[in-house]
Motif scaffolding. Structure first.
Motif, PDB file in Angstrom:
ATOM      1  N   UNK A 208       0.705  -1.222  -0.101  1.00 27.66           N
ATOM      2  CA  UNK A 208       0.013   0.089   0.184  1.00 27.66           C
ATOM      3  C   UNK A 208       0.848   1.236   0.086  1.00 27.66           C
ATOM      4  N   UNK A 209       0.427   2.381  -0.325  1.00 26.81           N
ATOM      5  CA  UNK A 209       1.048   3.726  -0.475  1.00 26.81           C
ATOM      6  C   UNK A 209       1.692   4.120   1.182  1.00 26.81           C
ATOM      7  N   UNK A 210       3.071   4.360   1.088  1.00 28.11           N
ATOM      8  CA  UNK A 210       3.602   4.724   2.164  1.00 28.11           C
ATOM      9  C   UNK A 210       3.916   3.513   3.316  1.00 28.11           C
ATOM     10  N   UNK A 211       3.675   2.266   2.718  1.00 31.42           N
ATOM     11  CA  UNK A 211       3.819   1.152   3.731  1.00 31.42           C
ATOM     12  C   UNK A 211       5.279   0.874   4.024  1.00 31.42           C
ATOM     13  N   UNK A 212       6.033   1.422   3.155  1.00 31.34           N
ATOM     14  CA  UNK A 212       7.626   1.374   3.519  1.00 31.34           C
ATOM     15  C   UNK A 212       8.309   2.784   4.006  1.00 31.34           C
ATOM     16  N   UNK A 213       7.477   3.518   4.497  1.00 27.97           N
ATOM     17  CA  UNK A 213       7.949   4.846   4.893  1.00 27.97           C
ATOM     18  C   UNK A 213       8.426   4.530   6.175  1.00 27.97           C
ATOM     19  N   UNK A 214       9.709   5.438   6.167  1.00 28.34           N
ATOM     20  CA  UNK A 214      10.557   5.371   7.527  1.00 28.34           C
ATOM     21  C   UNK A 214      10.555   6.385   8.410  1.00 28.34           C
ATOM     22  N   UNK A 215      10.442   7.643   7.734  1.00 25.35           N
ATOM     23  CA  UNK A 215      10.141   8.907   8.497  1.00 25.35           C
ATOM     24  C   UNK A 215       8.566   9.207   8.719  1.00 25.35           C
ATOM     25  N   UNK A 216       8.247   9.782   9.867  1.00 28.04           N
ATOM     26  CA  UNK A 216       6.827  10.498   9.950  1.00 28.04           C
ATOM     27  C   UNK A 216       6.624  11.500   9.146  1.00 28.04           C
ATOM     28  N   UNK A 217       5.334  12.003   8.995  1.00 27.03           N
ATOM     29  CA  UNK A 217       4.982  13.137   8.725  1.00 27.03           C
ATOM     30  C   UNK A 217       5.479  14.393   9.424  1.00 27.03           C
ATOM     31  N   UNK A 218       5.755  15.462   8.791  1.00 27.55           N
ATOM     32  CA  UNK A 218       6.533  16.490   9.593  1.00 27.55           C
ATOM     33  C   UNK A 218       5.488  17.299  10.473  1.00 27.55           C
ATOM     34  N   UNK A 219       4.906  16.645  11.363  1.00 24.54           N
ATOM     35  CA  UNK A 219       3.902  17.130  12.349  1.00 24.54           C
ATOM     36  C   UNK A 219       4.437  17.046  13.700  1.00 24.54           C
ATOM     37  N   UNK A 220       4.550  17.774  14.582  1.00 26.87           N
ATOM     38  CA  UNK A 220       4.885  17.675  15.875  1.00 26.87           C
ATOM     39  C   UNK A 220       4.739  16.449  16.738  1.00 26.87           C
ATOM     40  N   UNK A 221       3.341  15.924  16.736  1.00 33.44           N
ATOM     41  CA  UNK A 221       3.001  14.734  17.350  1.00 33.44           C
ATOM     42  C   UNK A 221       3.509  13.667  16.942  1.00 33.44           C
ATOM     43  N   UNK A 222       3.443  13.545  15.497  1.00 31.35           N
ATOM     44  CA  UNK A 222       3.969  12.210  14.844  1.00 31.35           C
ATOM     45  C   UNK A 222       5.668  12.097  15.149  1.00 31.35           C
ATOM     46  N   UNK A 223       6.356  13.422  15.072  1.00 26.37           N
ATOM     47  CA  UNK A 223       7.779  13.195  15.270  1.00 26.37           C
ATOM     48  C   UNK A 223       8.132  12.635  16.578  1.00 26.37           C
ATOM     49  N   UNK A 224       7.281  13.267  17.732  1.00 26.35           N
ATOM     50  CA  UNK A 224       7.443  12.998  19.073  1.00 26.35           C
ATOM     51  C   UNK A 224       7.261  11.421  19.134  1.00 26.35           C
TER      52      UNK A 224
END
Length: 475
Positions: A208-224
């Motif tokens: 599926x899309x973004x299944x192998x995504x390693x870094x989160x979206x550039x949102x503060x909560x996601x990064x935390x």
């Protein structure tokens, strides 16, 4: 045939543990294998620290559902912990000839710090051990139709026996053999699944899309949350007794450091095998997605694998869980014996301490077996134990190693503030809310870690303001 194999495997594990027990003559033999493990055996023991039900069954289900971002904690965080253990703690702690992490707290701070650290450390293992026992019992139930309660009793008795008689020697030798079984079993299953899917190219194209995504979206909560996932095991398990024992069991300081680095590479590579297998199973047998995701790989092998594949896989799975469970059971037992019971007795012999540690294994086995009988969710049991050491022990350990101004009051404040802060944050956020303000969405363990850092700073500063004399043993 499969049931017969499992019975023979369990019997072989007991025999191997009994054979290893012939090397145990002292409490140091029992706790740290007499500091005699060569590089590869020490690395196998470190690799086996967490490679159990959570990796094969839990992490694979997270990967199937959430992709690469769902498994940052394990295997990435676990491999990071082993890497940092070699970089930060293996060399300075190996020189001290300690049996437990709490021994370091006594030498660096004082007796009170030792006791508090032991009280926080020992119970943190109970839910983790219970999770492994539940996983073993579920396997026996699925494969052999044995009632889960009976399976818990049988599995507890097996792990307690070979840990009781052989201690770290039994853990290390069985880990060495079981690591080989794990690799053979998982590689065989991986080849079978990938070939049936049509190759890695097909698997990647079907994602599926973004299944192998390693870094989160550039949102503060996601990064935390992403950073917190790295920290849970990556930092939280550094001050854990099972990691410490395996590092200290190496035969030289250099071997201890290199074993950490080697095991980090082993974990990061081998732990990906069940993830790929689980994802391949999702493509081949989508109907299995409707059941318990933790049981997807075992169910897939039972329903669609040949007898040879079943023997290899369940041999690997049993090996992984037994390795993790035995080491986890030994860790709190040595802390209880060395740091809680021994100081209450005057001038006991080493032989008496060895017996105390052995019977502590039995006590831990009884408590965790009872917990496994009452609880059945592996993920919940593992989650309960994951943050204990991060919020209470990580800061006092690192400050004790690398901050000269750290002292006993700071250590005790750090442990107490961290645990209280974490518990209050758990209550306030409901365990980590996905809604509400940004502050409520921050993982509770980060609040606990911040409180622990504050406790160390305030406690150490308070003594300096009053000009109290500070020594290696505290006040």
């Amino acid at each position: 045939m499969l049931i017969t194999f499992i019975a023979l495997y369990m019997a072989g594990t007991l025999a191997l543990g009994w054979w290893a027990s012939q090397r145990v003559k002292t409490s140091a033999d029992f706790a740290v294998a007499g500091k005699q493990l060569p590089l590869f055996m020490a690395a196998c023991a470190l690799f086996a620290t967490w490679f159990g039900s959570e990796t094969v069954m839990g992490a694979s289900s997270e990967f199937i559902e959430h992709g690469l971002l769902g498994v940052i904690e394990d295997p990435f965080g676990a491999a990071l912990c082993l890497l940092l253990a070699g970089w930060w703690i293996a060399r300075p702690l190996y020189k001290l000839n300690l049996l437990t992490f709490s021994d370091f707290f006594r030498l660096r701070y004082n007796r009170s710090s030792e006791v508090v650290s032991a009280i926080f450390m020992a119970p943190s293992y109970f839910s983790w051990i219970a999770a492994q026992l539940v996983a073993l019992a579920i396997i026996l139930q699925v494969v052999a139709g044995i009632d889960r309660e009976i399976g818990v009793v049988v599995c507890t008795a097996i792990v307690v026996f070979y840990t009781f008689v052989g201690g770290m020697w039994s853990v290390a030798i069985t880990d060495f053999v079981q690591t080989i079984v794990i690799i053979i079993g998982l590689v065989a299953l991986l080849i079978d699944v990938v070939s049936k899917v049509g190759g890695f190219d097909v698997m990647v194209a079907s994602a599926p899309p973004d299944f192998f995504r390693f870094f989160p979206e550039a949102k503060p909560v996601n990064i935390i949350h992403w950073v917190a996932a790295w920290m849970t095991i990556g930092l939280g398990s550094i001050p854990q007794q099972d990691v410490f024992q395996r590092v200290m069991a190496a035969k030289t300081e250099r071997t201890a450091v290199n074993a950490c680095y080697l095991s980090a590479g082993m974990y990061l590579s081998i732990a990906f095998l069940p993830l790929i297998i689980g994802y391949g199973g999702r493509l081949l047998y989508p109907e299995l997605m409707q059941g318990d995701m933790q049981m997807m790989i075992p169910t897939m092998v039972l329903q669609h694998g040949s007898l040879t594949l079943q023997v290899l896989f369940f041999g690997a799975l049993l090996s992984a869980i037994l390795s993790t469970c035995s080491g986890a059971m030994l860790a709190p037992a040595t802390v209880i014996g060395e740091n809680l019971i021994k100081p209450m007795l005057n001038h006991i012999s080493d032989a008496t301490l060895l017996q105390i540690m052995r019977w502590s294994v039995v006590g831990v086995g009884v408590v965790t077996g009872a917990m496994a009988m009452m609880r059945g969710n592996i993920y919940e049991l593992v989650g309960e134990s994951s943050a204990f050491s991060l919020v209470s022990l990580f800061i006092p350990l690192m400050a004790g190693l690398y901050w000269k101004k750290a002292n006993a009051t700071g250590a005790i404040c750090s442990m107490a503030f961290g645990m209280i802060g974490w518990m209050l944050a758990m209550w306030w956020t409901g365990g980590g809310s996905e809604t509400g303000s940004v502050w409520m969405q921050i993982p509770p363990m980060l609040y606990g870690l911040a409180a622990s850092t504050l406790g160390m700073a305030v406690g150490s500063a308070e003594l300096r303001v009053r000009n109290f004399p500070i020594t290696r043993d505290g006040l």
